[in-house]
Every structure is written in C-alpha cells, then in structure tokens.
Design an enzyme around this catalytic site. Structure first.
Site, mmCIF file in Angstrom:
data_model
loop_
_atom_site.group_PDB
_atom_site.id
_atom_site.type_symbol
_atom_site.label_atom_id
_atom_site.label_comp_id
_atom_site.label_asym_id
_atom_site.label_seq_id
_atom_site.Cartn_x
_atom_site.Cartn_y
_atom_site.Cartn_z
ATOM 1 N N ILE A 1 2.175 7.829 -16.006
ATOM 2 C CA ILE A 1 1.018 8.700 -15.830
ATOM 3 C C ILE A 1 1.444 10.141 -15.583
ATOM 4 O O ILE A 1 0.831 11.080 -16.101
ATOM 5 C CB ILE A 1 0.128 8.183 -14.679
ATOM 6 C CG1 ILE A 1 -0.508 6.836 -15.057
ATOM 7 C CG2 ILE A 1 -0.963 9.197 -14.336
ATOM 8 C CD1 ILE A 1 -1.294 6.187 -13.933
ATOM 9 N N SER B 1 -5.258 4.011 -6.943
ATOM 10 C CA SER B 1 -5.303 2.741 -7.662
ATOM 11 C C SER B 1 -6.455 1.903 -7.147
ATOM 12 O O SER B 1 -6.812 1.980 -5.964
ATOM 13 C CB SER B 1 -3.983 1.983 -7.469
ATOM 14 O OG SER B 1 -4.069 0.663 -7.962
ATOM 15 N N TYR C 1 3.080 -2.192 -2.338
ATOM 16 C CA TYR C 1 2.357 -1.188 -3.114
ATOM 17 C C TYR C 1 0.895 -1.101 -2.661
ATOM 18 O O TYR C 1 0.364 0.002 -2.455
ATOM 19 C CB TYR C 1 2.434 -1.546 -4.593
ATOM 20 C CG TYR C 1 1.695 -0.600 -5.505
ATOM 21 C CD1 TYR C 1 2.270 0.586 -5.928
ATOM 22 C CD2 TYR C 1 0.409 -0.912 -5.960
ATOM 23 C CE1 TYR C 1 1.594 1.456 -6.775
ATOM 24 C CE2 TYR C 1 -0.272 -0.048 -6.804
ATOM 25 C CZ TYR C 1 0.322 1.130 -7.211
ATOM 26 O OH TYR C 1 -0.355 1.977 -8.050
ATOM 27 N N LYS D 1 -0.990 2.189 -1.117
ATOM 28 C CA LYS D 1 -2.150 2.808 -1.756
ATOM 29 C C LYS D 1 -3.372 2.807 -0.834
ATOM 30 O O LYS D 1 -4.186 3.743 -0.860
ATOM 31 C CB LYS D 1 -2.472 2.101 -3.076
ATOM 32 C CG LYS D 1 -1.496 2.435 -4.195
ATOM 33 C CD LYS D 1 -1.485 3.927 -4.514
ATOM 34 C CE LYS D 1 -0.659 4.245 -5.747
ATOM 35 N NZ LYS D 1 -0.614 5.703 -6.020
#
Length: 347
Positions: free
Chosen positions: A14, A138, A151, A155
């Site tokens: 990204i 996310s 993760y 986030k």
C-alpha cells in the site's frame, strides 16, 4: 500546488502504491522504509510519474530514526504537509506459538511506529497550524480474527491512540487533521514475506483488493481529512457492522473458518525467509536485493475497484440502510470466501 509528503512503509504494498498516487499530483515525497532496494525502485516510479522523491531508509520502531527521517525529508523538500503511516509487520500463528520477542517486534513496528510517526508529524505541523496525518488502518482493528493476534492488537491500539489525539487537536482548535483509512484484505507482498508458523502459505481472506484501491482512498483522505474514518471495500463495512450487531455469531464463524481461509493449498518451503527483523530487499549498505513492488501473488483473485469506497467518499448520495448494506456486503463476502475455499489445492 505540490505538497511535501512523507510515507512510511513506502518500499512495497500500500505504501508503494500510495507514493505513486501522490506522484501523479507532482508532489515531493519522502520515502521511508527499511529496505533500500524497494525504496530506490519506488523513487524511480515517483519521478517517472512527475513527482520528486528522496529515499530515507529507517526503522519506524526507532523513534530517533523516525525523527532523523523527518529532518532529512524537510531538508530536501521543505515543511511537511502530509504524513502517511503505513509501515507494519506481522506474525501468522496461534498466539501460544508466537515468541515474546516476536510479538513485541510486531507491536513496536505496527503500533509504536505509528505513534513515532504521529509524534514527529505533530512536532512540525502544530507550530505551523496546518497539515494532515493519515493512518492506514484495517478492518482487523475493529474485528479481530484468529492467527493474527499481534497485528490485530496493534491495529486496535492505533484506532484508540488516534481517537485520543484527534480529540486533543479538537480541544486545541487546531487546523492539523488526523484520519484513519480502514482497509480490507489487500493483495500486497506481505503474504510472501510475513513471518509464519502455519503449515501452509498464508493468504488474505477474500474478497481481496488491489493496492491501488487502497492508495486512492489514502489520497482522498489526505485531500479531505475532516472525516474521522474512511472505509475501503464492502467487506470492511460488513465486518465492522457485523461485529456491532452479531459479535457472538461472528466469533463462532471465525473460529470455524478463520484457520483455513488464511492458508493456501501450498506447503511452506523449508527455506522461507521473512522480514520481521530484517528487510528482504536490502537495507543501508547491505547490497542489492529483490524489489517486491506493490502487488502480491493474488492478482487473479483481486478487485481493481471498490464501488463501496466510492460511495463512502460521497456522503451526500443516498445510502441504503445499515441493515440492507450489511446484508448485501455480508452476502458478497460469503460468496467470495466460499469460492476461495473451492479453489483446487485449498486444504
């Protein structure tokens, strides 16, 4: 008028696609990541598209390195107008199989890297009373899934941290803005270089979107940062809404499907390397490495557009009710996941 933009995680995925989007406007772009090979390739793309670029290898987990990177970009291009936090790392494994030092590393990059970047951006933007910070978030920051505890935790933390900072900026009546772009599954190289303790190769959970879809949303958020959050992909909206109205059912669904849906039918090679502690494309003076680019290995299964994302950027248009939207997007997501599970070789 061209702006000065700093993007972390700019060597691939990204971040790499986002650099291209800003380059098309002719912006001056500071490219920050650990891997020099990917950064140099990104810089060439930026220049070919009409932008300017400076390459600054740095580990975002090191707050001193982030400070020095910001200094370097401003020395080249002047005051920062936009800061985009993208850099992350992860481990695919059940929580009980993640070593403490690996879990800490994911947290330091994926969460504290955003904290470090936000701190440096605000140190420069607040005295000028202008600037925009875009956090690439996310759907997993609102709804966790199995095998990605480090993760998901990071986030979630980014969302909480950003909301706190936003209210502080509001209290100060500052013209500095901070917003989050919540992403779906994206076809990036992370599934080739993420650390994994799974028996099969990791893969994104369908539906999958191309990184250009994500990058266009980041650019839009930078141009119109007053909104708290942007949502990319119907699956992101469906996931977040489903967690609000049927969290228990979603828990059971993910417990049943979350392991298989995140693994392909391919065995993990014995010599598989990852980028948790060191970049795979060369850092500093380590010599040339491989440029992974923006795309992962799922081009044939990825969507190049997201009608939902376009609608979310035009709030004046008539929207369906939340219940109808949830029904439609959940059905589309379920169809895509069933199709992925039926693919030959899927376990």
């Amino acid at each position: 008028m061209p702006q000065t933009v700093l993007i972390t995680g700019a060597s691939g995925g990204i971040g790499r696609a986002t650099a291209r989007e800003f380059a098309r406007r002719g912006d001056r772009i500071g490219l920050v990541a650990r891997g020099r090979t990917g950064l140099e390739a990104a810089a060439r793309e930026v220049r070919e598209l009409g932008g300017q670029a400076v390459v600054v290898p740095a580990d975002v987990a090191d707050h001193t390195a982030v400070h020095d990177a910001a200094e370097e970009v401003e020395r080249h291009f002047g005051p920062l107008d936009v800061w985009v936090n993208v850099a992350f790392t992860s481990v695919f494994a059940p929580f009980t199989e993640i070593r403490p030092e690996d879990f800490r590393r994911v947290t330091e990059v994926t969460y504290l890297g955003y904290v470090n970047g936000t701190r440096e951006a605000l140190a420069r933007m607040l005295p000028r009373d202008r600037g925009t910070i875009v956090q690439v978030g996310s759907a997993l920051g609102a709804r966790s899934i199995p095998l990605q505890s480090a993760y998901c935790g990071a986030k979630h933390a980014v969302n909480g941290f950003t909301s706190s900072v936003r209210t502080e900026l509001m209290h100060m009546k500052s013209n500095v803005h901070i917003t989050v772009v919540q992403m779906p599954a994206v076809n990036t190289p992370q599934f080739s270089w993420v650390r994994s303790r799974l028996p099969k190769q990791p893969q994104p959970v369908a539906p999958i979107y191309q990184p250009e879809v994500a990058a266009r949303a980041v650019l839009r958020a930078a141009e119109r940062p007053r909104r708290k959050q942007y949502y990319v992909g119907a699956s992101t909206v469906a996931t977040i809404l489903a967690d609000k109205v049927a969290a228990g059912l979603l828990d059971r669904y993910l417990a049943r499907t979350g392991y298989d849906s995140q693994q392909s039918g391919q065995d993990v090679p014995a010599d598989r390397k990852d980028n948790l502690w060191e970049p795979l494309d060369g850092a500093g003076k380590a010599g040339p490495g491989h440029d992974y680019g923006a795309h992962g290995s799922f081009d044939d299964r990825s969507h190049a557009r997201s009608p939902q994302t376009w609608l979310s950027q035009h709030p004046g248009l008539a929207w369906p009710s939340a219940g109808l939207l949830l029904t439609l997007t959940a059905a589309a997501t379920a169809r895509a996941r069933r199709a992925a599970l039926r693919r030959p070789g899927h376990r």
